[in-house]
Design a protein around this motif. Structure first.
Motif, PDB file in Angstrom:
ATOM      1  N   ALA A 153      -4.374   2.910  -0.455  1.00 44.13           N
ATOM      2  CA  ALA A 153      -3.105   3.523   0.025  1.00 44.13           C
ATOM      3  C   ALA A 153      -3.379   3.695   1.433  1.00 44.13           C
ATOM      4  O   ALA A 153      -4.661   4.026   2.000  1.00 44.13           O
ATOM      5  CB  ALA A 153      -2.932   4.740  -0.692  1.00 44.13           C
ATOM      6  N   ILE A 154      -2.081   4.207   2.196  1.00 41.81           N
ATOM      7  CA  ILE A 154      -2.479   4.474   3.825  1.00 41.81           C
ATOM      8  C   ILE A 154      -2.359   6.045   3.894  1.00 41.81           C
ATOM      9  O   ILE A 154      -1.253   6.696   3.481  1.00 41.81           O
ATOM     10  CB  ILE A 154      -1.430   4.003   4.552  1.00 41.81           C
ATOM     11  CG1 ILE A 154      -1.588   2.520   4.399  1.00 41.81           C
ATOM     12  CG2 ILE A 154      -1.472   4.159   5.922  1.00 41.81           C
ATOM     13  CD1 ILE A 154      -0.329   1.647   4.812  1.00 41.81           C
ATOM     14  N   PRO A 155      -3.337   7.035   4.335  1.00 38.57           N
ATOM     15  CA  PRO A 155      -3.156   8.317   4.359  1.00 38.57           C
ATOM     16  C   PRO A 155      -2.659   8.714   5.844  1.00 38.57           C
ATOM     17  O   PRO A 155      -2.954   8.100   6.746  1.00 38.57           O
ATOM     18  CB  PRO A 155      -4.595   8.799   4.152  1.00 38.57           C
ATOM     19  CG  PRO A 155      -5.432   8.035   4.652  1.00 38.57           C
ATOM     20  CD  PRO A 155      -4.706   6.382   4.477  1.00 38.57           C
ATOM     21  N   LEU A 211     -10.076   9.799   0.262  1.00 40.12           N
ATOM     22  CA  LEU A 211     -10.012   9.376  -1.322  1.00 40.12           C
ATOM     23  C   LEU A 211      -8.656   8.661  -1.614  1.00 40.12           C
ATOM     24  O   LEU A 211      -8.639   7.757  -1.990  1.00 40.12           O
ATOM     25  CB  LEU A 211      -9.635  10.771  -2.159  1.00 40.12           C
ATOM     26  CG  LEU A 211     -11.145  11.435  -2.311  1.00 40.12           C
ATOM     27  CD1 LEU A 211     -10.968  12.908  -2.875  1.00 40.12           C
ATOM     28  CD2 LEU A 211     -12.031  10.725  -3.302  1.00 40.12           C
ATOM     29  N   VAL A 212      -7.604   9.016  -0.496  1.00 40.57           N
ATOM     30  CA  VAL A 212      -6.254   7.967  -0.351  1.00 40.57           C
ATOM     31  C   VAL A 212      -6.627   6.559  -0.071  1.00 40.57           C
ATOM     32  O   VAL A 212      -6.231   5.831  -0.933  1.00 40.57           O
ATOM     33  CB  VAL A 212      -5.343   8.806   0.231  1.00 40.57           C
ATOM     34  CG1 VAL A 212      -4.049   7.875   0.688  1.00 40.57           C
ATOM     35  CG2 VAL A 212      -4.837  10.144  -0.162  1.00 40.57           C
ATOM     36  N   ALA A 213      -7.465   6.702   0.977  1.00 41.67           N
ATOM     37  CA  ALA A 213      -7.839   5.330   1.513  1.00 41.67           C
ATOM     38  C   ALA A 213      -8.658   4.447   0.564  1.00 41.67           C
ATOM     39  O   ALA A 213      -8.389   3.276   0.451  1.00 41.67           O
ATOM     40  CB  ALA A 213      -8.715   5.352   2.898  1.00 41.67           C
ATOM     41  N   ARG A 249       0.940  -1.170  -0.058  1.00 40.39           N
ATOM     42  CA  ARG A 249       0.205  -0.233   0.149  1.00 40.39           C
ATOM     43  C   ARG A 249       0.914   1.389  -0.130  1.00 40.39           C
ATOM     44  O   ARG A 249       1.802   1.252   0.813  1.00 40.39           O
ATOM     45  CB  ARG A 249      -0.934  -0.022   1.265  1.00 40.39           C
ATOM     46  CG  ARG A 249      -1.581  -1.240   1.437  1.00 40.39           C
ATOM     47  CD  ARG A 249      -2.441  -1.080   2.624  1.00 40.39           C
ATOM     48  NE  ARG A 249      -3.640  -0.127   2.783  1.00 40.39           N
ATOM     49  CZ  ARG A 249      -4.231   0.109   3.796  1.00 40.39           C
ATOM     50  NH1 ARG A 249      -3.885  -0.425   4.951  1.00 40.39           N
ATOM     51  NH2 ARG A 249      -5.310   1.064   3.708  1.00 40.39           N
ATOM     52  N   PRO A 250       0.594   2.106  -0.914  1.00 41.11           N
ATOM     53  CA  PRO A 250       1.406   3.683  -0.898  1.00 41.11           C
ATOM     54  C   PRO A 250       0.949   4.422   0.364  1.00 41.11           C
ATOM     55  O   PRO A 250       0.300   4.119   1.011  1.00 41.11           O
ATOM     56  CB  PRO A 250       0.781   4.305  -1.990  1.00 41.11           C
ATOM     57  CG  PRO A 250       0.231   3.176  -2.874  1.00 41.11           C
ATOM     58  CD  PRO A 250      -0.282   2.169  -2.072  1.00 41.11           C
ATOM     59  N   ARG A 251       2.132   4.778   0.881  1.00 44.31           N
ATOM     60  CA  ARG A 251       1.948   5.779   2.265  1.00 44.31           C
ATOM     61  C   ARG A 251       2.018   7.108   1.706  1.00 44.31           C
ATOM     62  O   ARG A 251       2.841   7.608   0.805  1.00 44.31           O
ATOM     63  CB  ARG A 251       3.339   5.665   3.211  1.00 44.31           C
ATOM     64  CG  ARG A 251       3.084   4.188   3.727  1.00 44.31           C
ATOM     65  CD  ARG A 251       4.562   3.961   4.372  1.00 44.31           C
ATOM     66  NE  ARG A 251       5.610   4.085   3.145  1.00 44.31           N
ATOM     67  CZ  ARG A 251       6.792   3.801   3.204  1.00 44.31           C
ATOM     68  NH1 ARG A 251       7.336   3.334   4.257  1.00 44.31           N
ATOM     69  NH2 ARG A 251       7.488   3.856   2.013  1.00 44.31           N
ATOM     70  N   VAL A 252       0.984   7.734   1.924  1.00 48.80           N
ATOM     71  CA  VAL A 252       0.792   9.242   1.565  1.00 48.80           C
ATOM     72  C   VAL A 252       0.572  10.108   2.809  1.00 48.80           C
ATOM     73  O   VAL A 252      -0.235  10.180   3.663  1.00 48.80           O
ATOM     74  CB  VAL A 252      -0.945   9.293   0.727  1.00 48.80           C
ATOM     75  CG1 VAL A 252      -0.795  10.618   0.152  1.00 48.80           C
ATOM     76  CG2 VAL A 252      -0.624   8.134  -0.337  1.00 48.80           C
ATOM     77  N   THR A 253       1.495  11.179   2.752  1.00 45.19           N
ATOM     78  CA  THR A 253       1.361  12.089   3.753  1.00 45.19           C
ATOM     79  C   THR A 253       0.636  13.524   3.052  1.00 45.19           C
ATOM     80  O   THR A 253       0.811  13.692   1.923  1.00 45.19           O
ATOM     81  CB  THR A 253       2.602  12.619   4.280  1.00 45.19           C
ATOM     82  OG1 THR A 253       3.298  11.322   4.767  1.00 45.19           O
ATOM     83  CG2 THR A 253       2.674  13.649   5.091  1.00 45.19           C
ATOM     84  N   ILE A 254      -0.301  13.930   3.957  1.00 41.67           N
ATOM     85  CA  ILE A 254      -1.126  15.088   3.210  1.00 41.67           C
ATOM     86  C   ILE A 254      -1.030  16.191   4.223  1.00 41.67           C
ATOM     87  O   ILE A 254      -0.871  16.185   5.392  1.00 41.67           O
ATOM     88  CB  ILE A 254      -2.704  14.819   3.614  1.00 41.67           C
ATOM     89  CG1 ILE A 254      -3.070  13.564   2.844  1.00 41.67           C
ATOM     90  CG2 ILE A 254      -3.388  15.690   3.210  1.00 41.67           C
ATOM     91  CD1 ILE A 254      -4.283  12.803   3.225  1.00 41.67           C
ATOM     92  N   LEU A 255      -0.636  17.498   3.843  1.00 37.80           N
ATOM     93  CA  LEU A 255      -0.024  18.647   4.320  1.00 37.80           C
ATOM     94  C   LEU A 255      -0.755  19.911   4.026  1.00 37.80           C
ATOM     95  O   LEU A 255      -0.618  20.034   2.710  1.00 37.80           O
ATOM     96  CB  LEU A 255       1.711  18.736   4.065  1.00 37.80           C
ATOM     97  CG  LEU A 255       2.166  20.010   4.629  1.00 37.80           C
ATOM     98  CD1 LEU A 255       2.121  20.010   6.156  1.00 37.80           C
ATOM     99  CD2 LEU A 255       3.731  20.234   4.135  1.00 37.80           C
ATOM    100  N   CYS A 256      -1.645  20.213   4.750  1.00 32.55           N
ATOM    101  CA  CYS A 256      -2.625  21.281   4.573  1.00 32.55           C
ATOM    102  C   CYS A 256      -1.794  22.568   5.038  1.00 32.55           C
ATOM    103  O   CYS A 256      -1.375  22.738   6.006  1.00 32.55           O
ATOM    104  CB  CYS A 256      -3.955  21.129   5.337  1.00 32.55           C
ATOM    105  SG  CYS A 256      -4.816  19.751   4.414  1.00 32.55           S
TER     106      CYS A 256
END
Ligand code: AMP
Ligand code: MG
Length: 396
Positions: free
Chosen positions: A212-214, A206-208, A171-178
């Motif tokens: 993928a892992i948000p 949406l990532v999940a 699973r891709p790991r995705v970091t979200i930075l607002c």
């Protein structure tokens, strides 16, 4: 400025495919198969009855009917049947092995019992009500191809071909930075001028949805130093970094400057689409970076259009880009040519009804939409009744 299709293709083509891992069968839904799953033995594994009834040999039906055959033996689901005695009928149940020597099953509704005999009004056809060994899949055939995104029905087939584990892409790991001084957590005390961060939770979902892992990084205000420090942190240990807000050309749009400072390489930062023109794409080492605009509709739609296909491509999904359908426009739709337009709409049968509020800040119209209508960049609009392409939001 890149056309929509070119930008999407470049993003998908650039995807670095992740490694694979073995997981339990029950955890497979939504994951992408990393190998062809073969049937190691035929499916089904033996000839069995599709009905409750009597297994017979057609050679016992000579001359004119009706025929009466002695009932000898019984075949039940879950055990091995003894061979059929010549000239007899064997009681059989659904799922039970067809005894050796039988070549048809007559369903019990068509049989009259008369003590130890069974009476048949008609002779059965060869193979009637018998499911043949290997008729669904022969031994060695591919049950599920590499690159398949697994549905509950795929899990059923994998179990049917005797698998308890699956080899899938990591699973891709995705970091979200607002980014944005005005943002606070939904449900936290409101102070004047602040708004709840709605992109973070939506993007995480949406990532999940792609498997993928948000991970939501702590939000940051509009300072170059804070943005640079947050980027350095966020870039550690993720496969995709999403930044949200601050990518246009406003005075406080610091994300591009900070990305340059941390040594990210940007491939492009504008795409000919509406909504969402500012969209940065680049990389830092093995981490892909998408810089999304801050307006909720733009952020969520540009991620849906570009980020979800990217995450699927990283998992080696055979079909990373969502399918498109066609509908008839209920109402006329005007646009200024130059950018591919995406319009929120509801679908009713083969009719598409555009949302009255197409503003890029309207979270309501997005939440109520079924589909995104796609109007080509060179078009100045479509008349009522014209055919229009769409992407169903449930199929993103
Ligand atoms: P920006 O791209 O940073 O200029 O932001 C554009 C608009 O989107 C502004 O009205 C922001 O307040 C709003 N916005 C930015 N980020 C978010 C977010 N995470 N959640 C909700 N609205 C946002
Ligand atoms: Mg901002």
């Amino acid at each position: 400025m890149l056309p929509f299709a070119d930008a999407l293709q470049r993003i998908v083509d650039s995807a670095a495919i992740l490694g694979s891992e073995r997981i339990e069968l029950g955890l497979g839904v939504g994951r992408v198969l990393a190998e062809d799953l073969m049937a190691r033995s035929p499916l089904p594994g033996f000839d069995y009855s599709a009905m409750d009834g009597y297994a017979v040999a057609r050679s016992a039906f000579e001359g004119a009917g009706p025929w009466s055959l002695p009932v000898r033996g019984e075949s039940r689901a879950g055990s091995l049947a003894t061979p059929l005695a010549v000239g007899s009928a064997c009681r059989i149940f659904t799922g039970a092995p067809v005894p050796e020597g039988a070549d048809a099953v007559v369903m019990q509704e068509d049989v009259t019992r008369d003590g130890d005999n069974a009476r048949f009004a008609a002779a059965p056809a060869l193979g009637a009500h018998i499911r043949r060994r290997g008729e669904d899949l022969p031994e060695g055939a591919v049950a599920l191809a590499k690159g398949t995104r697994l549905t509950p029905f795929h899990i059923g087939l994998a179990a049917a071909v005797d698998r308890s584990e699956l080899l899938v892409t990591r699973r891709p790991r995705v970091t979200i930075l607002c980014t944005g001084e005005e943002l606070r957590s939904p449900g936290s005390p409101a102070t004047p001028g602040t708004i709840p961060d709605s992109n973070g939770p939506s993007l995480a979902a949406l990532v999940a949805a792609t498997g993928a892992i948000p991970q939501l990084a702590p939000r940051i205000g509009d300072s170059l130093e804070a943005t640079e420090a947050a980027l350095r942190d966020a870039l550690r240990g993720c496969d995709l970094l999403l930044t949200v807000g601050g990518v246009s050309v406003g005075e406080h749009d610091l994300v591009r400057a900070a990305l340059a400072r941390v040594g990210a390489e940007l491939e492009f930062w504008k795409v000919q689409i509406r909504p969402g023109k500012p969209l940065a794409f680049g990389r830092h080492g093995s981490t892909a970076i998408l810089g999304l605009p801050g307006n909720p509709v733009s952020a969520q739609l540009t991620f849906a259009l570009f980020g979800m296909p990217l995450l699927r491509a990283m998992q080696a999904d055979r079909a990373p880009i969502p399918p498109r359908g066609r509908a008839r426009l209920q109402n006329a739709l005007r646009q200024n040519p130059g950018r591919t337009g995406f319009y929120r709409a509801q679908l009713q049968g083969d009719l598409a009804i555009t949302a009255s509020n197409q503003a890029s800040g309207s979270a309501v119209s997005l939440a109520q939409a079924d589909a995104l209508l796609i109007v080509p960049a060179d078009s100045s609009g479509l008349a009522a009744g014209e055919s229009v392409e769409f992407i169903r939001l449930a199929e993103l």
